[in-house]
Scaffold this motif. Structure first.
Motif, short mmCIF file in Angstrom:
data_model
loop_
_atom_site.label_atom_id
_atom_site.label_comp_id
_atom_site.label_asym_id
_atom_site.label_seq_id
_atom_site.Cartn_x
_atom_site.Cartn_y
_atom_site.Cartn_z
N ASN A 118 0.86 -1.17 0.00
CA ASN A 118 0.00 0.00 0.00
C ASN A 118 0.91 1.23 0.00
O ASN A 118 1.37 1.66 1.04
CB ASN A 118 -0.83 -0.11 1.30
CG ASN A 118 -2.01 0.82 1.36
OD1 ASN A 118 -2.39 1.42 0.36
ND2 ASN A 118 -2.58 0.96 2.54
N PHE A 119 1.18 1.80 -1.20
CA PHE A 119 2.08 2.96 -1.29
C PHE A 119 1.34 4.25 -0.99
O PHE A 119 0.16 4.32 -1.28
CB PHE A 119 2.71 3.03 -2.69
CG PHE A 119 3.72 1.95 -2.96
CD1 PHE A 119 5.00 2.03 -2.44
CD2 PHE A 119 3.37 0.84 -3.73
CE1 PHE A 119 5.93 1.03 -2.69
CE2 PHE A 119 4.30 -0.17 -3.98
CZ PHE A 119 5.58 -0.07 -3.47
N PRO A 120 1.98 5.29 -0.48
CA PRO A 120 3.36 5.33 0.00
C PRO A 120 3.54 4.40 1.21
O PRO A 120 2.72 4.37 2.12
CB PRO A 120 3.57 6.79 0.42
CG PRO A 120 2.25 7.46 0.33
CD PRO A 120 1.31 6.59 -0.37
N PHE A 121 4.63 3.63 1.16
CA PHE A 121 4.87 2.59 2.16
C PHE A 121 5.78 3.14 3.25
O PHE A 121 6.93 3.48 2.99
CB PHE A 121 5.48 1.38 1.46
CG PHE A 121 5.67 0.18 2.35
CD1 PHE A 121 4.72 -0.18 3.30
CD2 PHE A 121 6.80 -0.62 2.23
CE1 PHE A 121 4.90 -1.30 4.11
CE2 PHE A 121 6.99 -1.74 3.03
CZ PHE A 121 6.03 -2.08 3.97
N SER B 408 -8.25 4.64 -0.38
CA SER B 408 -7.83 3.24 -0.53
C SER B 408 -6.56 2.98 0.30
O SER B 408 -6.37 1.89 0.84
CB SER B 408 -7.66 2.91 -2.02
OG SER B 408 -6.36 2.47 -2.29
N TYR B 409 -5.74 4.02 0.45
CA TYR B 409 -4.59 3.90 1.35
C TYR B 409 -5.07 3.67 2.79
O TYR B 409 -4.58 2.77 3.49
CB TYR B 409 -3.75 5.19 1.27
CG TYR B 409 -2.57 5.24 2.22
CD1 TYR B 409 -1.35 4.65 1.89
CD2 TYR B 409 -2.66 5.90 3.44
CE1 TYR B 409 -0.27 4.71 2.76
CE2 TYR B 409 -1.59 5.97 4.31
CZ TYR B 409 -0.39 5.36 3.97
OH TYR B 409 0.68 5.42 4.84
N ALA B 410 -6.06 4.44 3.21
CA ALA B 410 -6.60 4.31 4.57
C ALA B 410 -7.20 2.91 4.77
O ALA B 410 -6.99 2.27 5.80
CB ALA B 410 -7.64 5.38 4.85
N ASP B 411 -7.95 2.45 3.77
CA ASP B 411 -8.54 1.11 3.85
C ASP B 411 -7.46 0.04 3.96
O ASP B 411 -7.53 -0.84 4.81
CB ASP B 411 -9.38 0.83 2.59
CG ASP B 411 -10.79 1.33 2.74
OD1 ASP B 411 -11.25 1.40 3.91
OD2 ASP B 411 -11.44 1.63 1.73
#
Lengths: 456, 456
Positions: A118-121, B408-411
């Motif tokens: 999930n970037f930014p990582f 989608s990052y938060a998910d």
């Protein structure tokens, strides 16, 4: 039986309980801050394929990688000629090696898992690394690294966050006066262009890096040896000699070299990081722009950081920077990242020198139960069980040994309270409760003892 | 640049954030119980001198030790003849090796530090070990061991404490139905005397150890192959077939074999441990005396333990026992100890199969701040700073990316709350506060948001 006098390999260390507890305090503090800032933990294997590590740390680094002998008959496929040259034999009989740092394994991890990440990582990693360096004071063959990196974004917010994070870690660890130096590789590149030595960044950085050790004249001497002309050096002098505070220095650079794009990009990046730090209400004035900060590692391409404590003599305790192409060698180009690494061994030494380790909680056992005989021990077990039910860390001395021996055990383990059970205590139900710090001794019921401990 | 497709050595693993967080939960739980019982942490180097490890794990074990190639010109002192035999060459070109277990390094540590150690020494150690075993499902070449031992006392209180500790660890981890099997090597030795096969403990133990796998007939077949006569086996049958609960079995043993001192010492030890557990008010009925528990390792001399979960199919998840002469080979005789080792990889699999991992706290970030443009991000930084001052773990998405990407990052990171800042929010000071679990969205001031999060 063949009796051996055991030893450990030079450059390695055993950590006994006292050291472990202090080290864990440092690791836990760093970890809690990393997590507060949204970094997630990963771990990679100690053993990597040699091909993954080879060629990533320069020729000198390659020599310092510990190689692991293939298991089974490692000579099976070697020809007699192979034994003429240990260098060419090595990759044939040792296909695996020990992790040399956390950065290359992290780059490998990112490439191998790029579809799931999930970037930014934002990851942190706290693990030992191994280097076949010549051991000396403060330099070990096995030591922990403690890294946090963000990959997959160019945002300079990450640089600002890293400055905040360094501040929070070191402040939490009780350091009061330290300097976070910041520079930018683009500024150094710009300087090589300005002084007419484009392409000579490595030589410039390596020389400038030694300013602390060899002084101004030493740097100039080294540059001359590296083919810098008097003209080059003459142009370099006003830059290195730039004085003033951070914003004064940045403004002078812009004034003096307004036409050099590379340098101006670097200056603009530093200014943007400072602006973000304003936004973050960074209260510290620890940050200092330092044109002479170079950092040796050649993979940095943007901001570079280094931290020094001003309270005692010690090298850099923390360092890092931005790199633009770490994963390229493994087939994933254009992945920018920025990271920081804490030097735990040095931080340990600093805290010890300054006597800043917390004095409490260095042992987890709160109470020791001591019995004079088997019947006392048996009764002691029921007290032990009650203490633990109340979540009090407690233990019992497992033998009915002499009381002196039992007390010395408690002292050695820095246990705060001792409960002594003899035949009198068995009869009366009033136990002797001793405060090991001041020697005070009182007779109390087990309920009273628990209440006292919980009220501390 | 030469592009490589990277890989990791077979039998090793990368642990990404999800796995790391679950593994840390197991390690932290075990560590907290170890500390509650008065055990202190130590760490030993991953690299040991090969001589320290050689000969300690049997011939088969010696082959499985990973050896480290000497650094520099490792061939310098080898003669051409050395290359005929890889076995005799190994100790010349590889003087160091990777830790194979935690027990031998611990024994070495005790011997080297015996003058500083506060005996009885209760230590725990959680570190990886390496074995050149053939990798297969559930068997790795690099894996963590998680050991606690007490050395320097014969007291059976230690055995009782270990039973309590196993109970507390597994209960804390959410296991509901497990059996702690206990036996005593002295009972097994007594049996060999009784059936007329004195000295054949190893064969008896190895055969009995397989009862689960090969059944009763299989065990008899194996014993016959190992030179046990029909007469030996006839005498063994009533012992192995002993039934009833723990105290019934112990009483029958005493009745049947009252003249065998070794067996009776073993029975008395088991009874004493049970008495101590009574004193400790051990409430569980998980403990079960099992005459067929043998445990392969030959260094055990007293109590032996093994733990199985009854909730799913899985081998032993924990095991240990008492040994009387662990440090003898390093020159320190008569140091008795008792220890336990948790099988973290198996416990992980059990918790995953039974879905017993806690659902909360699997990610440490509580809030993500998202901005629509640079100005929003700059404002977001001040909110970020306030959240962290309130000790709320928070992060900001570092780019003004599309909102879908930020969500989608938060998910992906399982972040509970998102604060969205757009131009409207900037003007009004009322921020969009989104609950990622139920999708609910409200407009709140930053004060209100902080109050909400803190009240969760």
């Amino acid at each position: 039986m063949n009796i051996q006098k055991p030893s450990i390999p030079k450059g390695t260390r055993d950590f006994g309980p006292d050291k472990m507890i202090r080290r864990s305090y440092i690791f836990d503090t760093i970890r809690s801050v990393f997590q507060k800032y949204g970094f997630l933990p990963i771990e990679t294997p100690a053993i990597e394929n040699l091909a993954v590590l080879s060629g990533k740390y320069g020729d000198e680094g390659d020599k310092l990688i510990f190689k692991i002998l293939n298991s089974g008959d490692f000579l099976a496929e070697s020809t007699p000629e192979s034994f003429n040259n240990y260098k060419s034999l090595t990759p044939k009989i040792a296909e695996k090696a020990l992790r040399y740092d956390l950065t290359v394994p992290f780059a490998r991890y990112v490439v191998m898992n790029r579809n799931e990440i999930n970037f930014p990582f934002k990851r942190y990693q706290i693990q030992p690394v191994w280097r076949a360096d010549r051991p000396q004071k403060g330099r070990y063959r096995e030591f922990y690294q403690c890294d946090a990196d963000v990959v997959g974004t160019n945002s300079l917010i990450c640089e600002a966050e890293i400055v905040m994070m360094i501040n929070e870690v070191l402040t939490k660890l009780g350091l009061k006066d330290f300097t976070i130096k910041i520079n930018n590789r683009k500024i150094l590149t710009g300087i090589t262009e300005i002084i007419g030595k484009k392409g000579a960044e490595t030589q410039l950085c390596v020389a400038i890096d030694k300013l602390d050790k060899i002084g101004f004249d030493g740097v100039i001497k080294e540059l001359k040896e590296n083919d810098f002309s008097d003209g080059n050096i003459e142009k370099l002098l006003p830059i290195i000699n730039l004085n003033g505070n951070t914003s004064e220095k940045l403004n002078k650079l812009k004034e003096l070299y307004s036409t050099n794009t590379t340098l101006n990009t670097g200056v603009a990046e530093v200014e943007q990081i400072l602006k973000y730090l304003d936004g973050l209400k960074s209260e510290n004035n620890n940050l200092e722009f330092d044109l002479t900060l170079a950092r040796g590692l050649s993979y940095y391409t943007g901001a570079i950081f280094e931290v020094k404590t001003n309270e005692t003599e010690m090298g850099s305790i923390c360092g890092g920077g931005r790199y633009d192409n770490l994963t390229g060698v493994f087939g994933l180009p254009d992945t920018s990242g920025v990271g920081i690494s804490f030097g735990v061994d040095r931080i340990y030494d600093v805290l010890e020198t300054l006597d800043r380790f917390p004095t409490s909680n260095l042992n987890s056992t709160k109470v020791l139960i001591c019995g004079f005989d088997e019947a006392c021990l048996q009764y002691g077990l029921s007290i032990l069980s009650r203490l633990r039910k109340e979540s009090i860390n407690a233990e019992i001395y497992p033998d009915a040994a002499k009381m002196k021996k039992q007390m010395s055990y408690a002292d050695g383990k820095k246990i705060a309270y001792v409960i002594i059970i003899g035949s009198e205590e068995l009869l009366s139900g009033k136990l002797t409760f001793k405060n090991m710090l001041n020697g005070e001794q009182v007779r109390l019921t087990s309920d009273e003892i628990i209440a006292r401990i919980k009220n501390q």
